[in-house]
Design a protein around this motif. Structure first.
Motif, mmCIF file in Angstrom:
data_model
loop_
_atom_site.group_PDB
_atom_site.id
_atom_site.type_symbol
_atom_site.label_atom_id
_atom_site.label_comp_id
_atom_site.label_asym_id
_atom_site.label_seq_id
_atom_site.Cartn_x
_atom_site.Cartn_y
_atom_site.Cartn_z
ATOM 1 N N SER A 96 0.833 -1.202 0.000
ATOM 2 C CA SER A 96 0.000 0.000 0.000
ATOM 3 C C SER A 96 0.870 1.256 0.000
ATOM 4 O O SER A 96 0.590 2.207 -0.737
ATOM 5 C CB SER A 96 -0.915 -0.015 1.225
ATOM 6 O OG SER A 96 -1.649 1.165 1.312
ATOM 7 N N THR A 97 1.907 1.244 0.804
ATOM 8 C CA THR A 97 2.807 2.399 0.873
ATOM 9 C C THR A 97 3.514 2.613 -0.452
ATOM 10 O O THR A 97 3.632 3.752 -0.924
ATOM 11 C CB THR A 97 3.841 2.194 2.000
ATOM 12 O OG1 THR A 97 3.148 1.959 3.231
ATOM 13 C CG2 THR A 97 4.745 3.392 2.148
ATOM 14 N N LYS A 98 3.973 1.536 -1.069
ATOM 15 C CA LYS A 98 4.658 1.659 -2.363
ATOM 16 C C LYS A 98 3.710 2.236 -3.419
ATOM 17 O O LYS A 98 4.108 3.084 -4.230
ATOM 18 C CB LYS A 98 5.205 0.306 -2.815
ATOM 19 C CG LYS A 98 6.428 -0.123 -2.032
ATOM 20 C CD LYS A 98 6.940 -1.483 -2.478
ATOM 21 C CE LYS A 98 8.129 -1.915 -1.643
ATOM 22 N NZ LYS A 98 8.622 -3.233 -2.028
ATOM 23 N N LEU A 99 2.456 1.761 -3.419
ATOM 24 C CA LEU A 99 1.487 2.291 -4.378
ATOM 25 C C LEU A 99 1.225 3.774 -4.138
ATOM 26 O O LEU A 99 1.158 4.568 -5.092
ATOM 27 C CB LEU A 99 0.167 1.517 -4.280
ATOM 28 C CG LEU A 99 0.164 0.102 -4.860
ATOM 29 C CD1 LEU A 99 -1.160 -0.595 -4.550
ATOM 30 C CD2 LEU A 99 0.406 0.119 -6.353
ATOM 31 N N LYS A 100 1.103 4.145 -2.878
ATOM 32 C CA LYS A 100 0.872 5.557 -2.565
ATOM 33 C C LYS A 100 2.079 6.401 -2.973
ATOM 34 O O LYS A 100 1.907 7.505 -3.497
ATOM 35 C CB LYS A 100 0.568 5.726 -1.075
ATOM 36 C CG LYS A 100 -0.813 5.242 -0.696
ATOM 37 C CD LYS A 100 -1.123 5.433 0.769
ATOM 38 C CE LYS A 100 -2.525 4.906 1.078
ATOM 39 N NZ LYS A 100 -2.866 5.049 2.486
ATOM 40 N N GLU A 105 4.531 10.166 -6.627
ATOM 41 C CA GLU A 105 5.579 10.477 -7.611
ATOM 42 C C GLU A 105 4.968 10.860 -8.958
ATOM 43 O O GLU A 105 5.406 11.819 -9.605
ATOM 44 C CB GLU A 105 6.521 9.275 -7.782
ATOM 45 C CG GLU A 105 7.459 9.069 -6.603
ATOM 46 C CD GLU A 105 8.290 7.800 -6.737
ATOM 47 O OE1 GLU A 105 8.009 6.955 -7.631
ATOM 48 O OE2 GLU A 105 9.228 7.652 -5.950
ATOM 49 N N LYS A 106 3.936 10.098 -9.386
ATOM 50 C CA LYS A 106 3.279 10.412 -10.661
ATOM 51 C C LYS A 106 2.641 11.796 -10.608
ATOM 52 O O LYS A 106 2.786 12.590 -11.544
ATOM 53 C CB LYS A 106 2.199 9.363 -10.981
ATOM 54 C CG LYS A 106 2.730 8.056 -11.480
ATOM 55 C CD LYS A 106 1.581 7.091 -11.761
ATOM 56 C CE LYS A 106 2.092 5.716 -12.151
ATOM 57 N NZ LYS A 106 0.981 4.789 -12.375
ATOM 58 N N ASN A 107 1.909 12.052 -9.524
ATOM 59 C CA ASN A 107 1.255 13.357 -9.402
ATOM 60 C C ASN A 107 2.280 14.486 -9.340
ATOM 61 O O ASN A 107 2.077 15.544 -9.951
ATOM 62 C CB ASN A 107 0.359 13.395 -8.155
ATOM 63 C CG ASN A 107 -0.858 12.505 -8.303
ATOM 64 O OD1 ASN A 107 -1.259 12.163 -9.413
ATOM 65 N ND2 ASN A 107 -1.430 12.111 -7.189
ATOM 66 N N THR A 108 3.361 14.245 -8.631
ATOM 67 C CA THR A 108 4.416 15.257 -8.546
ATOM 68 C C THR A 108 5.047 15.477 -9.911
ATOM 69 O O THR A 108 5.297 16.628 -10.320
ATOM 70 C CB THR A 108 5.494 14.817 -7.528
ATOM 71 O OG1 THR A 108 4.870 14.555 -6.276
ATOM 72 C CG2 THR A 108 6.551 15.879 -7.348
ATOM 73 N N LYS A 109 5.284 14.384 -10.637
ATOM 74 C CA LYS A 109 5.875 14.490 -11.965
ATOM 75 C C LYS A 109 4.948 15.268 -12.904
ATOM 76 O O LYS A 109 5.394 16.148 -13.641
ATOM 77 C CB LYS A 109 6.145 13.090 -12.527
ATOM 78 C CG LYS A 109 6.931 13.081 -13.810
ATOM 79 C CD LYS A 109 7.257 11.661 -14.241
ATOM 80 C CE LYS A 109 8.046 11.666 -15.528
ATOM 81 N NZ LYS A 109 8.372 10.321 -15.971
ATOM 82 N N ARG A 110 3.648 14.962 -12.825
ATOM 83 C CA ARG A 110 2.684 15.687 -13.669
ATOM 84 C C ARG A 110 2.669 17.167 -13.306
ATOM 85 O O ARG A 110 2.628 18.027 -14.186
ATOM 86 C CB ARG A 110 1.275 15.110 -13.487
ATOM 87 C CG ARG A 110 1.068 13.777 -14.147
ATOM 88 C CD ARG A 110 -0.364 13.320 -13.982
ATOM 89 N NE ARG A 110 -0.475 11.905 -14.282
ATOM 90 C CZ ARG A 110 -1.338 11.087 -13.720
ATOM 91 N NH1 ARG A 110 -2.177 11.542 -12.818
ATOM 92 N NH2 ARG A 110 -1.368 9.819 -14.041
ATOM 93 N N LEU A 111 2.687 17.439 -12.022
ATOM 94 C CA LEU A 111 2.676 18.827 -11.575
ATOM 95 C C LEU A 111 3.930 19.556 -12.045
ATOM 96 O O LEU A 111 3.852 20.691 -12.533
ATOM 97 C CB LEU A 111 2.586 18.872 -10.042
ATOM 98 C CG LEU A 111 2.076 20.185 -9.494
ATOM 99 C CD1 LEU A 111 0.624 20.000 -9.088
ATOM 100 C CD2 LEU A 111 2.895 20.600 -8.305
#
Length: 168
Positions: A96-100, A105-111
């Motif tokens: 769960s932690t790895k998925l979060k 990371e994805k959201n940060t990368k998109r941002l």
């Protein structure tokens, strides 16, 4: 005769005979053989009951010993199950932690990409405007320094307009 009577009274035989007669009377009156037989049967029954009780107690002792012997195995099994559950819980938390973390990371990368794009467009716009201004200033200075170029530029523009088919 008196002496025989006295001898009998004083002798142990007489006492014994009286004692025996009293015992016979009591035995007949109270049915002593039946009482003794009942007591004997009572004792036999108590002995049999104690044997049965001992057998049952031995069985319960054996069950208790087996239960105690298995208790260690049961405790080990419970501990093993608890360890497995804890490992599964830790594993689920890690997943769960790895998925979060991946989502963050994805959201940060998109941002970051959106901010980069925004900054690039602003920089491009500013650079484009500066380039256009610089080119415009350069063209003006070149045209002002050489008026023939100005006429040539006008002629080429007219020629390009005529060649393009804006109107049919």
């Amino acid at each position: 005769m008196d002496s025989i009577f006295l001898l009998i009274v004083k002798s142990n035989f007489f006492n014994f005979t009286i004692f025996l007669l009293i015992l016979i009377f009591i035995a007949k009156k109270f049915d002593l053989p039946n009482i003794l037989e009942d007591m004997k049967m009572n004792i036999v029954k108590k002995i049999e009951d104690s044997k049965v009780s001992r057998t049952l107690s031995d069985e319960e002792l054996s069950k208790a010993e087996n239960s105690v012997a298995k208790l260690g195995d049961e405790v080990e099994e419970i501990i093993s199950d608890a360890n497995k559950s804890a490992k599964n819980f830790v594993s689920n938390i890690e997943i769960s932690t790895k998925l979060k973390i991946k989502n963050i990371e994805k959201n940060t990368k998109r941002l970051i990409e959106a901010q980069e794009s925004n900054i690039n467009s602003k920089l491009t716009s500013k650079q484009g405007q500066a380039s256009v201004k610089l080119a415009k200033d350069h063209i003006r200075s070149v045209i002002n320094s050489n008026p023939n170029l100005h006429n040539k530029f006008i002629e080429e523009s007219i020629k390009d307009i005529e060649e393009s088919k804006l109107w049919d």
